[in-house]
Design a protein around this motif. Sequence first.
Motif, PDB file in Angstrom:
ATOM      1  N   ALA A   1     -22.885 -19.978  51.178  1.00 32.49           N
ATOM      2  CA  ALA A   1     -23.664 -19.446  50.060  1.00 32.49           C
ATOM      3  C   ALA A   1     -23.651 -20.410  48.877  1.00 32.49           C
ATOM      4  O   ALA A   1     -24.689 -20.652  48.247  1.00 32.49           O
ATOM      5  CB  ALA A   1     -23.135 -18.082  49.645  1.00 32.49           C
ATOM      6  N   VAL A   2     -22.495 -20.982  48.583  1.00 33.68           N
ATOM      7  CA  VAL A   2     -22.404 -21.945  47.476  1.00 33.68           C
ATOM      8  C   VAL A   2     -23.225 -23.187  47.784  1.00 33.68           C
ATOM      9  O   VAL A   2     -23.966 -23.688  46.928  1.00 33.68           O
ATOM     10  CB  VAL A   2     -20.925 -22.310  47.198  1.00 33.68           C
ATOM     11  N   ILE A   3     -23.120 -23.682  49.004  1.00 35.03           N
ATOM     12  CA  ILE A   3     -23.886 -24.882  49.387  1.00 35.03           C
ATOM     13  C   ILE A   3     -25.386 -24.619  49.291  1.00 35.03           C
ATOM     14  O   ILE A   3     -26.140 -25.446  48.774  1.00 35.03           O
ATOM     15  CB  ILE A   3     -23.488 -25.341  50.806  1.00 35.03           C
ATOM     16  N   LEU A   4     -25.837 -23.466  49.774  1.00 28.16           N
ATOM     17  CA  LEU A   4     -27.265 -23.158  49.706  1.00 28.16           C
ATOM     18  C   LEU A   4     -27.737 -22.993  48.264  1.00 28.16           C
ATOM     19  O   LEU A   4     -28.832 -23.455  47.912  1.00 28.16           O
ATOM     20  CB  LEU A   4     -27.578 -21.904  50.517  1.00 28.16           C
ATOM     21  N   ARG A   5     -26.938 -22.347  47.413  1.00 30.63           N
ATOM     22  CA  ARG A   5     -27.321 -22.205  46.001  1.00 30.63           C
ATOM     23  C   ARG A   5     -27.416 -23.568  45.328  1.00 30.63           C
ATOM     24  O   ARG A   5     -28.341 -23.831  44.556  1.00 30.63           O
ATOM     25  CB  ARG A   5     -26.319 -21.322  45.267  1.00 30.63           C
ATOM     26  N   LEU A   6     -26.451 -24.454  45.592  1.00 33.30           N
ATOM     27  CA  LEU A   6     -26.493 -25.797  45.007  1.00 33.30           C
ATOM     28  C   LEU A   6     -27.678 -26.598  45.526  1.00 33.30           C
ATOM     29  O   LEU A   6     -28.308 -27.341  44.774  1.00 33.30           O
ATOM     30  CB  LEU A   6     -25.187 -26.534  45.288  1.00 33.30           C
ATOM     31  N   LEU A   7     -27.984 -26.451  46.795  1.00 32.34           N
ATOM     32  CA  LEU A   7     -29.128 -27.152  47.369  1.00 32.34           C
ATOM     33  C   LEU A   7     -30.432 -26.695  46.733  1.00 32.34           C
ATOM     34  O   LEU A   7     -31.267 -27.516  46.344  1.00 32.34           O
ATOM     35  CB  LEU A   7     -29.168 -26.930  48.881  1.00 32.34           C
ATOM     36  N   VAL A   8     -30.604 -25.383  46.593  1.00 28.71           N
ATOM     37  CA  VAL A   8     -31.824 -24.858  45.964  1.00 28.71           C
ATOM     38  C   VAL A   8     -31.911 -25.306  44.512  1.00 28.71           C
ATOM     39  O   VAL A   8     -32.975 -25.741  44.040  1.00 28.71           O
ATOM     40  CB  VAL A   8     -31.869 -23.316  46.080  1.00 28.71           C
ATOM     41  N   ALA A   9     -30.802 -25.251  43.786  1.00 25.62           N
ATOM     42  CA  ALA A   9     -30.813 -25.683  42.387  1.00 25.62           C
ATOM     43  C   ALA A   9     -31.134 -27.168  42.276  1.00 25.62           C
ATOM     44  O   ALA A   9     -31.897 -27.582  41.390  1.00 25.62           O
ATOM     45  CB  ALA A   9     -29.463 -25.380  41.741  1.00 25.62           C
ATOM     46  N   SER A  10     -30.608 -27.981  43.171  1.00 24.76           N
ATOM     47  CA  SER A  10     -30.887 -29.421  43.149  1.00 24.76           C
ATOM     48  C   SER A  10     -32.348 -29.713  43.441  1.00 24.76           C
ATOM     49  O   SER A  10     -32.978 -30.536  42.780  1.00 24.76           O
ATOM     50  CB  SER A  10     -30.004 -30.151  44.156  1.00 24.76           C
TER      51      SER A  10
ATOM     52  N   ALA B   1      -3.545 -11.414  64.912  1.00 23.83           N
ATOM     53  CA  ALA B   1      -3.623 -12.742  64.290  1.00 23.83           C
ATOM     54  C   ALA B   1      -5.007 -13.361  64.496  1.00 23.83           C
ATOM     55  O   ALA B   1      -5.577 -13.956  63.572  1.00 23.83           O
ATOM     56  CB  ALA B   1      -2.538 -13.658  64.866  1.00 23.83           C
ATOM     57  N   THR B   2      -5.555 -13.211  65.676  1.00 22.34           N
ATOM     58  CA  THR B   2      -6.889 -13.743  65.942  1.00 22.34           C
ATOM     59  C   THR B   2      -7.943 -13.024  65.110  1.00 22.34           C
ATOM     60  O   THR B   2      -8.859 -13.658  64.584  1.00 22.34           O
ATOM     61  CB  THR B   2      -7.221 -13.630  67.450  1.00 22.34           C
ATOM     62  N   ALA B   3      -7.814 -11.720  64.953  1.00 22.40           N
ATOM     63  CA  ALA B   3      -8.764 -10.967  64.123  1.00 22.40           C
ATOM     64  C   ALA B   3      -8.676 -11.396  62.665  1.00 22.40           C
ATOM     65  O   ALA B   3      -9.702 -11.584  61.999  1.00 22.40           O
ATOM     66  CB  ALA B   3      -8.505  -9.461  64.249  1.00 22.40           C
ATOM     67  N   LEU B   4      -7.470 -11.561  62.153  1.00 20.12           N
ATOM     68  CA  LEU B   4      -7.299 -11.987  60.766  1.00 20.12           C
ATOM     69  C   LEU B   4      -7.850 -13.389  60.534  1.00 20.12           C
ATOM     70  O   LEU B   4      -8.530 -13.647  59.532  1.00 20.12           O
ATOM     71  CB  LEU B   4      -5.819 -11.924  60.371  1.00 20.12           C
ATOM     72  N   LEU B   5      -7.569 -14.288  61.462  1.00 19.36           N
ATOM     73  CA  LEU B   5      -8.100 -15.652  61.330  1.00 19.36           C
ATOM     74  C   LEU B   5      -9.622 -15.676  61.415  1.00 19.36           C
ATOM     75  O   LEU B   5     -10.281 -16.400  60.664  1.00 19.36           O
ATOM     76  CB  LEU B   5      -7.492 -16.566  62.403  1.00 19.36           C
ATOM     77  N   SER B   6     -10.186 -14.884  62.315  1.00 20.86           N
ATOM     78  CA  SER B   6     -11.652 -14.826  62.440  1.00 20.86           C
ATOM     79  C   SER B   6     -12.287 -14.266  61.180  1.00 20.86           C
ATOM     80  O   SER B   6     -13.289 -14.798  60.690  1.00 20.86           O
ATOM     81  CB  SER B   6     -12.045 -13.961  63.639  1.00 20.86           C
ATOM     82  N   ALA B   7     -11.717 -13.199  60.635  1.00 17.32           N
ATOM     83  CA  ALA B   7     -12.259 -12.600  59.411  1.00 17.32           C
ATOM     84  C   ALA B   7     -12.153 -13.567  58.245  1.00 17.32           C
ATOM     85  O   ALA B   7     -13.102 -13.720  57.462  1.00 17.32           O
ATOM     86  CB  ALA B   7     -11.537 -11.293  59.092  1.00 17.32           C
ATOM     87  N   TYR B   8     -11.015 -14.227  58.124  1.00 19.24           N
ATOM     88  CA  TYR B   8     -10.838 -15.187  57.038  1.00 19.24           C
ATOM     89  C   TYR B   8     -11.808 -16.346  57.183  1.00 19.24           C
ATOM     90  O   TYR B   8     -12.426 -16.786  56.218  1.00 19.24           O
ATOM     91  CB  TYR B   8      -9.400 -15.696  57.014  1.00 19.24           C
ATOM     92  N   TRP B   9     -11.959 -16.836  58.412  1.00 14.29           N
ATOM     93  CA  TRP B   9     -12.880 -17.941  58.664  1.00 14.29           C
ATOM     94  C   TRP B   9     -14.314 -17.540  58.325  1.00 14.29           C
ATOM     95  O   TRP B   9     -15.046 -18.297  57.680  1.00 14.29           O
ATOM     96  CB  TRP B   9     -12.754 -18.384  60.115  1.00 14.29           C
ATOM     97  N   LEU B  10     -14.719 -16.358  58.747  1.00 12.88           N
ATOM     98  CA  LEU B  10     -16.069 -15.886  58.442  1.00 12.88           C
ATOM     99  C   LEU B  10     -16.271 -15.710  56.938  1.00 12.88           C
ATOM    100  O   LEU B  10     -17.294 -16.110  56.395  1.00 12.88           O
ATOM    101  CB  LEU B  10     -16.343 -14.555  59.145  1.00 12.88           C
ATOM    102  N   GLU B  11     -15.304 -15.116  56.270  1.00  7.73           N
ATOM    103  CA  GLU B  11     -15.455 -14.868  54.834  1.00  7.73           C
ATOM    104  C   GLU B  11     -15.511 -16.175  54.056  1.00  7.73           C
ATOM    105  O   GLU B  11     -16.361 -16.369  53.200  1.00  7.73           O
ATOM    106  CB  GLU B  11     -14.296 -13.996  54.332  1.00  7.73           C
ATOM    107  N   ARG B  12     -14.637 -17.095  54.358  1.00  9.09           N
ATOM    108  CA  ARG B  12     -14.645 -18.384  53.656  1.00  9.09           C
ATOM    109  C   ARG B  12     -15.879 -19.183  54.037  1.00  9.09           C
ATOM    110  O   ARG B  12     -16.467 -19.861  53.197  1.00  9.09           O
ATOM    111  CB  ARG B  12     -13.381 -19.188  53.958  1.00  9.09           C
ATOM    112  N   GLY B  13     -16.274 -19.112  55.294  1.00  8.04           N
ATOM    113  CA  GLY B  13     -17.479 -19.821  55.721  1.00  8.04           C
ATOM    114  C   GLY B  13     -18.724 -19.266  55.060  1.00  8.04           C
ATOM    115  O   GLY B  13     -19.611 -20.009  54.636  1.00  8.04           O
ATOM    116  N   GLU B  14     -18.803 -17.937  54.950  1.00  8.87           N
ATOM    117  CA  GLU B  14     -19.948 -17.311  54.278  1.00  8.87           C
ATOM    118  C   GLU B  14     -19.992 -17.711  52.815  1.00  8.87           C
ATOM    119  O   GLU B  14     -21.039 -18.041  52.287  1.00  8.87           O
ATOM    120  CB  GLU B  14     -19.864 -15.784  54.391  1.00  8.87           C
ATOM    121  N   SER B  15     -18.843 -17.671  52.151  1.00  8.22           N
ATOM    122  CA  SER B  15     -18.799 -18.049  50.740  1.00  8.22           C
ATOM    123  C   SER B  15     -19.164 -19.516  50.560  1.00  8.22           C
ATOM    124  O   SER B  15     -19.937 -19.863  49.669  1.00  8.22           O
ATOM    125  CB  SER B  15     -17.404 -17.796  50.161  1.00  8.22           C
ATOM    126  N   GLY B  16     -18.618 -20.353  51.404  1.00 14.35           N
ATOM    127  CA  GLY B  16     -18.934 -21.779  51.322  1.00 14.35           C
ATOM    128  C   GLY B  16     -20.401 -22.065  51.594  1.00 14.35           C
ATOM    129  O   GLY B  16     -21.030 -22.863  50.895  1.00 14.35           O
TER     130      GLY B  16
END
Length: 180
Positions: free
Chosen positions: A122-131, A105-120
């Motif tokens: 990446a989106v924030i950085l792309r929007l910041l650069v575009a702005s 359970a801890t491994a799954l939560l960590s992987a999910y947190w990392l994947e969603r955090g990385e995606s989030g």
Amino acid sequence: MHVLRLMRAAVFAVVCVTVSMAMHTLAQGAPVAPGVLAGAMPPVAVGAFFLARRQRGLGVLMGAGFATQYGLHLWFSAGMVPPPTEHPHGGGLSAGLFMLLVHVATALLSAYWLERGESGLAVILRLLVASVLTLLVWRAPVIAHRVTPPARGDDRVPLVTRLLTAAVSRRGPPAGFSVI
């Protein structure tokens, strides 16, 4: 960029190791020595630092999470205070299964947190650069270059140039008008 990656890896290591230790302690029933906890953070931070070189998928992160949790289980079991001699609640198989489920359970939560955090991130950085780029282009001064046609009747201008000058249309928006 390495400093940002290092900070993210350090925060992830602290959270991942602390949650894993808390879940391990809950499943095992014996506390982990503080030195063992501190000794687990650098390897996890180094692994997270190298994994954060680029955006990873959930499958890679789950594999890394399971390997990390297995390593942390072995590390925490070796550093229990006092070392465990028997499993709590009197059951070897049920306690071992509970420990396995806690780390999975801890491994799954960590992987999910990392994947969603990385995606989030990446989106924030792309929007910041575009702005920022949009603001720079919007605020950039309009630089108008005046095109001066060659002087008429000048013998130094070749005939082809004079013919092309007459044929090329320089039609477009006014010099002071700019769209992005």
